[in-house]
Design a protein around this motif. Structure first.
Motif, PDB file in Angstrom:
ATOM      1  N   ALA A   1      72.287  46.659  42.678  1.00  0.00           N
ATOM      2  CA  ALA A   1      71.120  46.684  41.873  1.00  0.00           C
ATOM      3  C   ALA A   1      71.015  45.708  40.867  1.00  0.00           C
ATOM      4  O   ALA A   1      72.130  45.384  40.300  1.00  0.00           O
ATOM      5  N   GLN A   2      69.850  45.533  40.210  1.00  0.00           N
ATOM      6  CA  GLN A   2      69.491  44.748  39.225  1.00  0.00           C
ATOM      7  C   GLN A   2      69.108  45.576  38.136  1.00  0.00           C
ATOM      8  O   GLN A   2      68.073  46.023  38.178  1.00  0.00           O
ATOM      9  N   LEU A   3      69.968  45.525  36.901  1.00  0.00           N
ATOM     10  CA  LEU A   3      69.621  46.340  35.935  1.00  0.00           C
ATOM     11  C   LEU A   3      69.192  45.690  34.486  1.00  0.00           C
ATOM     12  O   LEU A   3      69.742  44.842  34.272  1.00  0.00           O
ATOM     13  N   ASN A   4      68.302  46.041  33.586  1.00  0.00           N
ATOM     14  CA  ASN A   4      68.190  45.721  32.403  1.00  0.00           C
ATOM     15  C   ASN A   4      68.958  46.500  31.391  1.00  0.00           C
ATOM     16  O   ASN A   4      68.580  47.678  31.331  1.00  0.00           O
ATOM     17  N   THR A   5      69.949  46.176  30.775  1.00  0.00           N
ATOM     18  CA  THR A   5      71.039  47.176  30.149  1.00  0.00           C
ATOM     19  C   THR A   5      70.656  46.881  28.769  1.00  0.00           C
ATOM     20  O   THR A   5      71.666  47.104  28.095  1.00  0.00           O
ATOM     21  N   ALA A   6      69.483  46.265  28.263  1.00  0.00           N
ATOM     22  CA  ALA A   6      69.583  46.053  26.725  1.00  0.00           C
ATOM     23  C   ALA A   6      69.768  47.036  25.980  1.00  0.00           C
ATOM     24  O   ALA A   6      70.178  46.821  24.922  1.00  0.00           O
TER      25      ALA A   6
ATOM     26  N   PRO B   1      68.739  40.410  33.186  1.00  0.00           N
ATOM     27  CA  PRO B   1      69.238  41.322  33.824  1.00  0.00           C
ATOM     28  C   PRO B   1      70.737  41.436  34.385  1.00  0.00           C
ATOM     29  O   PRO B   1      71.200  40.291  34.506  1.00  0.00           O
ATOM     30  N   GLN B   2      71.311  42.479  34.473  1.00  0.00           N
ATOM     31  CA  GLN B   2      72.766  42.449  35.124  1.00  0.00           C
ATOM     32  C   GLN B   2      72.779  42.933  36.446  1.00  0.00           C
ATOM     33  O   GLN B   2      72.244  43.972  37.029  1.00  0.00           O
ATOM     34  N   ALA B   3      73.570  42.515  37.263  1.00  0.00           N
ATOM     35  CA  ALA B   3      73.684  42.714  38.775  1.00  0.00           C
ATOM     36  C   ALA B   3      74.720  43.575  38.939  1.00  0.00           C
ATOM     37  O   ALA B   3      76.023  43.350  38.228  1.00  0.00           O
ATOM     38  N   VAL B   4      74.733  44.802  39.559  1.00  0.00           N
ATOM     39  CA  VAL B   4      76.006  45.673  39.633  1.00  0.00           C
ATOM     40  C   VAL B   4      76.044  46.100  41.166  1.00  0.00           C
ATOM     41  O   VAL B   4      75.147  46.060  41.974  1.00  0.00           O
ATOM     42  N   ALA B   5      77.315  46.022  41.573  1.00  0.00           N
ATOM     43  CA  ALA B   5      77.534  46.397  43.118  1.00  0.00           C
ATOM     44  C   ALA B   5      77.741  47.809  43.333  1.00  0.00           C
ATOM     45  O   ALA B   5      77.942  48.726  42.588  1.00  0.00           O
TER      46      ALA B   5
END
Lengths: 57, 730
Positions: free
Chosen positions: B283-288, B296-300
């Motif tokens: 998933a690609q998340l905005n962790t601001a 955006p940060q990608a997490v597996a």
């Protein structure tokens, strides 16, 4: 000069009546919001309905 | 923010409804500026058929809407958005509201009574001083004055006694102590003198004193209450529903009914409501909200995902671990609120002066009494009591709240919103200033800086525009803003976006893609994306988050004023170092890669420190900081944690803020000097037995007028801040 003994208390009683009016207005919440009414009065009413009736709270 | 669907559901609606007979809800409205706003909102909403009434409270920036039926509050919220405002539903905190309302009315009554009394006593005092002191008339006037003085000294002055009791319990005598002493000793001495027919009667001065103190404190209190409604803004939307997997399908359930281990579905652009583990491949998340990182940060699969972060695209399944107060962001907000509520109120300057004053005056009175008692015991009592009355630093008690209110109003007109007057004093102790990076020093938005090796051709521009138009990625938004062509290519086929890689499409037989390019930007940081045609690089766009134009000069100004400036950021060390060097920071002044918890730790290690940043992701650090300034993000969330909100964005107002604090403190000091001057004259006169009623009658008003004028006059700098200015932005 003796009249002052009558006039002073009379003036105080008169003042006290106005003070009671102030107490009534305060308890009625007339001074709760002092910021909005001076803004509201600047524009013309369009359809000011019976706002007071509606707010029963 | 724009999704108000939760107001449709009965269980979450209940949290927001006011306890009135007709269904009603209160909103905090951002952007109310003038009378037009009041009318626009009220009339706009009254045109809706089921709205009974709509009332704006200009000072609180709240809007209350009464409706005929229970449903449709989500539409009201949307209607407010359509009118051009941002509504935030407020939860009714009726207890606090009722208490505040009652207290304010009570305060007004106390002021009213003292005002009524002071007006009439003054008239009689003038008569007395003018010579109406014949035996009978003089006594008559004195008795009338006493009658007016009694309700003032009992009912009106009650808050003063309560303060004294509290401060004595805390063993920190405040300035109210010498004032109460003066009031009571003055009252008793006057009563005694009235009965004995000799000596001075102070009823007029004492009543005036109480009236002035009560009114100036009330003004300051009302100004500080302006941000009270913000305490009712919920930072976490706990009433949201989630989609829970029941083995065959997704059920819509409310958050409270979740169990750890449940599986929920999160859709594109939604906030993840829980802490948990990712079940989808990635998933690609905005962790601001947690990191301040705008990219955006990608997490597996299997990775931890946190509540409050936003899913950028696609939809994912999450295995629930915790939510609400138990989640990481919930803990941060919880700790922030705890820290704020446990912060001990600062013993302010007035009170510290008051303490010194009390001990000096009482010590002097006792010392004088002991020595003079050998000469003349009755005279010794009289003179020591007169000393306590005349040396009371009462003018300070009303001049200081007044000058603070004035400074706060002036700051608000500039768009600097200050929550509490104590902030001014706290600002003066600051040595270290910490700055957040994204949004504070920089604009907080990616922008295209340059192209290499060449600018894209017009066909390529249209191609980029079409390819990126469907993407949610910040890079796509920056590119779309940068390219001004608005013609979309019709014949682009097989468009697709690969999360974490880029966008792809086929046009006229060739395969085009926009992917991240390995080429370094000329700046050495930021992001580069390249346009590829059949995997051959065509051109590269360099993007970065631009510095605000005022950042460098403001930092220089602060440094020359002797502040130690530091950067405290959640971004990578590399980015922080690069930016820091550009702005002239030393290596030891840069803190990169800091989680919200780390930031709070750094702040406590460097106390007394000011934290300048965005109110939400720095909330914990702000709560721990001595003074916190929010410059970015939305006001209501920011002011919950921060002491000051600068509505213009950027940090250029901060040196001026320090200046306001300094200047208002110098006004306080000037007033203290005046007050000391008058009080020592009074004290000397009292000790030498020179007290005459006319002396008190002249000295008291004269010192009040001097100190009040001095407070209103301010300083050169304070006068440059206009009181009436349309420049207030929000």
């Amino acid at each position: 000069m003796n009249l002052i003994f009558l006039l002073l208390p009379a003036a105080l009683v008169l003042g006290f009546i106005f003070f009671l009016g102030f107490v009534w207005a305060t308890q009625n919440g007339q001074y709760d919001d002092l910021d909005t009414p001076p803004q509201r009065i600047l524009t013309d009413d369009e359809k000011e309905q019976t706002a007071n009736e509606r707010r029963s709270t | 923010m724009d999704n108000f669907d939760y107001l449709k559901r009965e269980d979450s609606l209940k949290l927001y409804l006011l306890p009135t007979s007709a269904p009603a809800m209160q909103f905090y409205i951002q952007g109310i500026r003038c009378n037009k706003c009041v009318n626009k909102l009220e009339h706009g909403l009254l045109q809706k058929s089921d709205v009974q009434d709509a009332r704006v409270h200009f000072g609180d920036r709240t809007l209350t809407v009464w409706k005929k039926s229970l449903n449709g509050f989500d539409e009201i919220a949307r209607a407010i958005v359509e009118l051009g405002y941002e509504p935030v539903p407020l939860r009714p905190d009726t207890d606090v509201q009722k208490i505040v309302l009652k207290e304010n009315r009570m305060d007004l009554l106390r002021i009213g009574i003292s005002g009524f009394a002071v007006g009439n006593i003054m008239l009689m005092a003038v008569m007395s001083y003018a010579g109406a002191d014949e035996e009978f008339l003089g006594t008559f006037l004195n008795w009338l004055s006493l009658g007016l003085f009694i309700p003032v000294v009992t009912f009106s002055a009650w808050p003063l006694y309560k303060n004294v009791a509290q401060s004595l319990q805390a063993k920190k005598p405040s300035i109210d102590l010498p004032i109460c002493l003066a009031i009571w000793i003055g009252g008793v001495v006057s009563f005694y003198n009235m009965l004995s027919g000799r000596g001075e009667v102070y009823f007029d001065s004492l009543t005036m004193l109480i009236f002035l103190i009560l009114s100036s404190r009330f003004v300051l209190k009302r100004i500080q209450q302006r941000y009270l409604s913000l305490t009712r803004v919920g930072l976490l939307n706990e009433s949201a529903t989630v989609k829970r997997w029941n083995g065959a399908d997704y059920d819509e359930v409310s958050l409270e009914t979740l169990q750890p281990g449940d599986i929920i579905r999160v859709e594109k652009k939604q906030k993840i409501p829980v802490d948990g583990f990712l079940l989808s491949p990635w998933a690609q998340l905005n962790t601001a909200i947690l990191t301040g990182e705008s990219m955006p940060q990608a997490v597996a699969k299997g990775a931890h995902v946190y509540a409050g972060t936003v899913l950028i695209s696609g939809s994912i399944d999450v295995k629930v671990k915790s939510w609400g107060k138990q989640s990481r962001i919930g803990q941060i907000f919880y700790q922030m609120e705890q820290t704020l509520s446990q912060r001990t109120p600062l013993l302010d300057f007035t009170d510290r002066v008051g303490r010194v004053f009390t001990f000096t005056v009482i010590g002097l009175a006792i010392g004088f009494f002991i020595i003079y008692a050998f000469v003349d015991p009755t005279e010794a009592v009289k003179r020591s009591l007169a000393l306590i009355i005349l040396a009371c630093p009462c003018t300070l008690a009303f001049a200081i709240p007044l000058s603070q209110s004035l400074a706060m109003i002036k700051c608000a007109r500039q768009g600097w919103f200050i929550k509490n007057a104590a902030t001014f004093e706290k600002l003066l102790t600051i040595k270290n200033v910490f700055f957040d990076k994204t949004g504070t020093l920089t604009e907080g938005l990616l922008k295209v800086e340059s192209w290499s090796p060449r600018e894209p051709s017009s066909d390529e521009r249209r191609l980029i525009k079409t390819l990126e138009s469907k993407s949610q990625h910040p890079v796509a938004r920056a590119l779309l803003d940068h390219l001004d062509t608005d013609v979309a290519l019709e014949d682009l086929t097989e468009f697709c976006e690969v999360l974490g890689r880029g966008v792809f499409g086929i046009w006229r037989g060739a395969r085009y893609s926009i992917e991240s390019a390995t080429a370094k930007t000329p700046e050495g940081f930021g992001t580069s994306v390249g346009l590829y045609k059949d995997d051959r690089l065509q051109c590269v766009a360099h993007l970065s988050d631009q510095l605000r134009s005022t950042t460098a000069t403001t930092l220089d100004r602060l440094r020359t004023q002797g502040f130690k400036c530091m950067i405290l950021s959640g971004d990578s060390d590399e980015v922080v170092t690069h930016l820091g060097q550009k702005l002239g920071f030393g290596r030891e002044q840069l803190y990169g890669r800091k989680s919200p918890e780390d930031k709070a730790w750094v702040i406590t290690q460097n106390s007394p420190a000011a934290m300048v940043g965005d109110g939400v992701n720095d909330a914990l650090a702000m709560a721990k900081a001595h003074v916190s300034v929010a410059t970015y993000g939305c006001m209501e969330a920011s002011l919950k944690a921060a002491d000051v909100f600068l509505s213009e964005g950027g940090i250029h107002a901060i040196p001026q803020l320090f200046k306001v604090a300094e200047d208002s403190f110098s006004v306080v000091k000037r007033n203290l000097c005046f007050s000391l001057f008058y009080n020592s004259i009074g004290a000397m006169a009292a000790l030498m037995g020179l007290v005459h009623p006319i002396l008190a009658a002249i000295l008291m008003p004269l010192s009040s007028v001097t100190v009040l004028t001095s407070a209103l006059w301010g300083t050169n700098f304070l006068r440059t801040l206009p009181l009436n200015n349309a420049g207030a932005n929000r």
